[in-house]
Motif scaffolding. Structure first.
Motif, PDB file in Angstrom:
ATOM      1  N   ASN A  86       0.859  -1.183   0.000  1.00  6.58           N
ATOM      2  CA  ASN A  86       0.000   0.000   0.000  1.00  6.58           C
ATOM      3  C   ASN A  86       0.902   1.242   0.000  1.00  6.58           C
ATOM      4  O   ASN A  86       1.511   1.563   1.020  1.00  6.58           O
ATOM      5  N   PRO A  87       1.021   1.943  -1.127  1.00  2.00           N
ATOM      6  CA  PRO A  87       1.993   3.039  -1.232  1.00  2.00           C
ATOM      7  C   PRO A  87       1.638   4.232  -0.366  1.00  2.00           C
ATOM      8  O   PRO A  87       0.520   4.362   0.139  1.00  2.00           O
ATOM      9  N   LEU A  88       2.621   5.120  -0.186  1.00  2.00           N
ATOM     10  CA  LEU A  88       2.474   6.301   0.660  1.00  2.00           C
ATOM     11  C   LEU A  88       2.497   7.567  -0.200  1.00  2.00           C
ATOM     12  O   LEU A  88       2.983   7.570  -1.328  1.00  2.00           O
ATOM     13  N   ILE A  89       1.972   8.656   0.369  1.00  2.00           N
ATOM     14  CA  ILE A  89       2.037   9.967  -0.276  1.00  2.00           C
ATOM     15  C   ILE A  89       3.196  10.750   0.328  1.00  2.00           C
ATOM     16  O   ILE A  89       3.369  10.787   1.544  1.00  2.00           O
ATOM     17  N   VAL A  90       3.976  11.371  -0.530  1.00  2.00           N
ATOM     18  CA  VAL A  90       5.095  12.205  -0.106  1.00  2.00           C
ATOM     19  C   VAL A  90       4.612  13.653  -0.026  1.00  2.00           C
ATOM     20  O   VAL A  90       3.980  14.163  -0.952  1.00  2.00           O
ATOM     21  N   HIS A  91       4.917  14.317   1.089  1.00  2.89           N
ATOM     22  CA  HIS A  91       4.483  15.692   1.321  1.00  2.89           C
ATOM     23  C   HIS A  91       5.681  16.635   1.226  1.00  2.89           C
ATOM     24  O   HIS A  91       6.717  16.399   1.854  1.00  2.89           O
ATOM     25  N   VAL A  92       5.534  17.698   0.436  1.00  2.69           N
ATOM     26  CA  VAL A  92       6.587  18.693   0.266  1.00  2.69           C
ATOM     27  C   VAL A  92       6.070  20.045   0.735  1.00  2.69           C
ATOM     28  O   VAL A  92       4.863  20.279   0.821  1.00  2.69           O
ATOM     29  N   SER A  93       7.005  20.958   1.001  1.00  2.00           N
ATOM     30  CA  SER A  93       6.610  22.287   1.462  1.00  2.00           C
ATOM     31  C   SER A  93       6.797  23.356   0.395  1.00  2.00           C
ATOM     32  O   SER A  93       6.384  24.499   0.594  1.00  2.00           O
ATOM     33  N   SER A 130       8.771   8.327 -10.366  1.00  2.00           N
ATOM     34  CA  SER A 130       9.635   8.219  -9.197  1.00  2.00           C
ATOM     35  C   SER A 130      11.092   8.345  -9.618  1.00  2.00           C
ATOM     36  O   SER A 130      11.442   8.144 -10.784  1.00  2.00           O
ATOM     37  N   SER A 131      11.926   8.701  -8.655  1.00  2.00           N
ATOM     38  CA  SER A 131      13.361   8.821  -8.922  1.00  2.00           C
ATOM     39  C   SER A 131      14.123   7.879  -8.007  1.00  2.00           C
ATOM     40  O   SER A 131      13.541   7.247  -7.111  1.00  2.00           O
ATOM     41  N   SER A 132      15.429   7.806  -8.199  1.00  2.00           N
ATOM     42  CA  SER A 132      16.265   6.916  -7.385  1.00  2.00           C
ATOM     43  C   SER A 132      16.324   7.360  -5.930  1.00  2.00           C
ATOM     44  O   SER A 132      16.736   6.585  -5.066  1.00  2.00           O
ATOM     45  N   LEU A 133      15.907   8.595  -5.648  1.00  2.00           N
ATOM     46  CA  LEU A 133      15.917   9.084  -4.267  1.00  2.00           C
ATOM     47  C   LEU A 133      14.791   8.486  -3.432  1.00  2.00           C
ATOM     48  O   LEU A 133      14.884   8.440  -2.203  1.00  2.00           O
ATOM     49  N   ALA A 140       5.698   1.268  -3.066  1.00  2.00           N
ATOM     50  CA  ALA A 140       5.310  -0.146  -3.138  1.00  2.00           C
ATOM     51  C   ALA A 140       5.831  -0.782  -4.423  1.00  2.00           C
ATOM     52  O   ALA A 140       5.191  -1.653  -5.011  1.00  2.00           O
ATOM     53  N   GLY A 141       7.011  -0.312  -4.850  1.00  2.00           N
ATOM     54  CA  GLY A 141       7.652  -0.904  -6.013  1.00  2.00           C
ATOM     55  C   GLY A 141       7.185  -0.359  -7.346  1.00  2.00           C
ATOM     56  O   GLY A 141       7.670  -0.799  -8.392  1.00  2.00           O
ATOM     57  N   HIS A 142       6.268   0.608  -7.349  1.00  2.00           N
ATOM     58  CA  HIS A 142       5.777   1.176  -8.604  1.00  2.00           C
ATOM     59  C   HIS A 142       6.766   2.212  -9.145  1.00  2.00           C
ATOM     60  O   HIS A 142       7.640   2.708  -8.424  1.00  2.00           O
TER      61      HIS A 142
END
Length: 380
Positions: A86-93, A130-133, A140-142
């Motif tokens: 189950n993937p996660l959401i990344v939050h930026v400012s 997605s990037s290598s970071l 989830a591997g996507h």
């Protein structure tokens, strides 16, 4: 302060009104010394100890950890009991923080620029390459990563103070209703995390809308309805509009809504798509009015309601908000479910709402929370 097991959970107060952001979004000023102290304590726990902490957003309370640290991200899954697929959401400012985590050669499409200008900061999540970071645990591997910029001052200030993006699902045990108040988090995760930042109740009350605009044809797909309505998005792309001056249509008719797609639920690219979610500990039944002949070509079978003689039945109805103000219902939905769950009810009945504007997201959440749907005849 909540205590359970070996860990003590501190609830630290934050005043959102004491936080202001400059025009470039990434810098902020905090006039309250106690709020600054709370934010510094939380950021140190995130960065030095790689521990997840709970913080408020405008949607729901999130359980955040450093998005670029695989050990920190794995602690989110362990704390919530969240399935690894189950993937996660990344939050930026800030937009500069977004650019740092994207592939260097990626060009943001005009459709995304339009959406960002209209709804960021705010309850809209976009899928990017997605990037290598980005650790595989986040995606989830996507090959795509979900990213948003929250509008809650406490969330944005915390991310800016860390100077790193935070991966943050809702701050609750996996599958339970999302928390919209600090006390919801404390009751559920007290003793499992060390810090909860209390910035008051969430304004939106439902998770963010997730949009995928990465298809080669430029068409937008709504993977999860949420705080930004489909109607709001459609207004940005009138019929005949073109993406970045090319022959790629970006009109409202091209928008697809895929959150009920069986194939996508089998391999979700964003949270909330696969598993039963938002369910309190007691059974939930969705009540849907029996359609009239003009509403449907087929008439569903009529279900009788459970007997009240053997159960304590609680009803979640439009007393949460007017039928004409679905945003109020959305704001109060999870709080209502959690309150009734805590009241000792044996069964919760939830009244359906019209599936337009915020009602689309409300019904998406209620259907995932409900164990069954019962049709009722309002004329009887």
């Amino acid at each position: 302060m909540a205590t359970a097991g070996a860990q003590t959970t501190q609830v630290l107060q934050c005043d959102p009104l004491s936080i202001t952001f400059s025009k470039d979004i990434n810098t902020n000023e905090i006039s309250s010394p106690s709020t600054l102290s709370s934010l510094v304590a939380a950021s140190l726990r995130l960065k030095n100890d790689l521990e997840p902490i709970a913080f408020p957003t405008e949607t729901v309370y999130g359980l955040g950890a450093l998005a670029l640290s695989n050990p920190a991200v794995l602690r989110i899954f362990a704390t919530k009991g969240r399935p690894a697929d189950n993937p996660l959401i990344v939050h930026v400012s800030s937009l500069s923080m977004l650019r740092r985590i994207l592939p260097p050669d990626y060009i943001v499409p005009q459709t995304y620029t339009t959406l960002i200008n209209a709804f960021w900061p705010g309850p809209l999540t976009l899928l990017f390459p997605s990037s290598s970071l980005i650790p595989p645990a986040v995606t989830a591997g996507h090959e795509t990563v979900a990213v948003r910029m929250p509008s809650h001052p406490v969330a944005r200030a915390l991310i800016a103070l860390c100077d790193e993006p935070l991966a943050a699902p809702s701050a609750n045990s996996s599958g339970k209703p999302s928390p919209t108040r600090a006390e919801h988090v404390a009751r559920d995760l007290g003793g499992k995390i060390s810090i909860i930042l209390d910035g008051g109740p969430a304004d939106v009350g439902l998770e963010s809308t997730v949009v995928d605009g990465l298809a080669p044809d430029g068409h937008l797909r709504v993977l999860r309805p949420g705080g930004v309505t489909v109607e709001d998005i459609q207004k940005l792309f009138p019929a005949g509009a073109k993406d970045n001056g090319t022959d790629t249509d970006a009109d409202a008719d091209a928008m697809e809504i895929d959150f009920a797609d069986d194939a996508m639920e089998a391999a979700p690219t964003t949270p909330g798509m696969k598993y039963r979610h938002y369910a309190p500990s007691v059974p939930v039944v969705l009540l849907v009015p029996l359609p009239t002949a003009s509403d449907s070509n087929s008439t569903p079978s009529l279900n009788s309601l459970p007997s009240a003689s053997s159960q304590r039945i609680a009803i979640l109805s439009h007393t949460l908000g007017s039928l004409s103000t679905p945003h109020i219902t959305a704001q109060r939905l999870f709080d209502g479910l959690l309150t009734l769950d805590d009241s000792g009810a044996d069964l919760i009945l939830v009244e359906s709402v019209e599936e337009s504007r915020e009602g689309l997201a409300i019904m998406n959440r209620v259907r995932k929370a409900a164990g069954e749907t019962r049709w009722i005849d309002l004329d009887r």
